[in-house]
Scaffold this motif. Sequence first.
Motif, PDB file in Angstrom:
ATOM      1  N   TYR A  79       0.843  -1.194   0.000  1.00 23.27           N
ATOM      2  CA  TYR A  79       0.000   0.000   0.000  1.00 23.27           C
ATOM      3  C   TYR A  79       0.881   1.247   0.000  1.00 23.27           C
ATOM      4  O   TYR A  79       1.693   1.439   0.914  1.00 23.27           O
ATOM      5  N   ASP A  86      -4.967   3.944  -2.049  1.00 18.46           N
ATOM      6  CA  ASP A  86      -4.226   2.897  -1.342  1.00 18.46           C
ATOM      7  C   ASP A  86      -4.343   3.073   0.163  1.00 18.46           C
ATOM      8  O   ASP A  86      -4.466   2.101   0.916  1.00 18.46           O
ATOM      9  N   PHE A  90      -5.869   0.318   2.679  1.00 19.61           N
ATOM     10  CA  PHE A  90      -5.122  -0.215   3.818  1.00 19.61           C
ATOM     11  C   PHE A  90      -5.916  -0.043   5.116  1.00 19.61           C
ATOM     12  O   PHE A  90      -5.994  -0.957   5.937  1.00 19.61           O
TER      13      PHE A  90
END
Length: 455
Positions: A79, A86, A90
Amino acid sequence: MNPSTSSQPPEEEEDDWLFLSSASAQPPGPSREPQETEDRGPLRSRFISAWNSVKYGWSLKKTSKFSKRSPVIMFGQSYELKDHGDRECFRRVFSSLLWLTYRRGFSPLPDGALTSDSGWGCVLRTGQMLLARGLLLHLMPPGWTWCASHHAVKDDLELLRSTESAERGQEVKEGPNKRSRKLSLGSLLDRPMEATHRRVVSWFKDHPSAPFGIHQLVELGKSSGKKAGDWYGPSIAAHILRKAVAASTDLPNLVVYVAQDCTVYLEDVRRLCERPPPQAWRSVIILVPVRLGGQELNRSYISCVKKLLTLQCSIGIIGGKPKHSLFFTGFQDDHLLYLDPHYCQPTVDITKENFPLESFHCKYPRKMSFSRMDPSCTIGFYAKCHRDFESLCTVVNEALSTSASTYPIFIFVEGRSQEEEERSNMPTNNMAYIQRNKGMQSVNSSNSMDEFVLL
């Protein structure tokens, strides 16, 4: 890098570091905060729990910051936190992990008056988290996250409430809301994924009836000479988890294999997983108790641990600091990412309909330097089918080759362990079995679970 001691100007420091959520700045208070009104345990139980907390160490809550310059690696996924998508992904994945912590106010544990595991049950709790990760992989579809499911239910509930409110005030026209009027709380919670999620959580409830709850794990630990209030090592925890899954009737298609002397015997695993058609293979969780060198990890072992955590078959590592177990899920640079069980929360009554799930999920990722990691730990992997198991053997072997300059962390070998050979050749009558135990001089690995091969 420690942001508090950085020589960079504040503006540049803010660019380098970030909180994963605005709420991270205000996590809930530590377990040492008195909440006697919620603790229903007897005074003696509270005193013993407090003493164990002093004996094994307090845990203070704090937040961790994460660098935008380096990716976070967790369970085989990378990530980039500088990317908003991202970062949110995460956050959702991390928040979906089951977080099992100290609890207080449950029914007394076996052979004692303890109604809390505060101060001594951290290894059992991290073992629960390791198993829970494997169970979610086993039962949930790929890519499932609790956040998405949770918000979908909340959105539908809000839609349901607004629709019912409208119906009470005025006639509602037929249209897109026709289906929402027929929704009910029960039907929403009966959705397959949410129902499965709640079922998995219920397996870890703090009650003697739960197959993987603290009461059952303590009971299974008696064969290793442990009792409630004792500290359990990561190797003992691995064998307790194996026994708990074997004793459960809820998971007929899952088995747990525990490596012996840092060795995974492939024929033993295959014999454990194979079953008659049409379902010819059980899914398997492989647990490997190891000791990574002496008092601290060297660079070669750190590199190997990183490699193992980049694998999608990894379900994490239980270990941490001496007598202060943590559940490691990934890393960023030279820091391990972990879930901490050392927060004492009130026991949740899971028998209630729509019981709250928030205390079983953590929103606050934390990091710890590899240099602080205790060398004694248990590493976990999961394979859903035979093909996944063969792939696991390949990728894990490649990761283990990272430590070629030193002795490997553990190894895969063909064949069967000596213990399995002896068991298969052992007479079936009870008298012969008792005689064998009385005359046996070698150490049975299942009863010497704290013994490690020093690498």
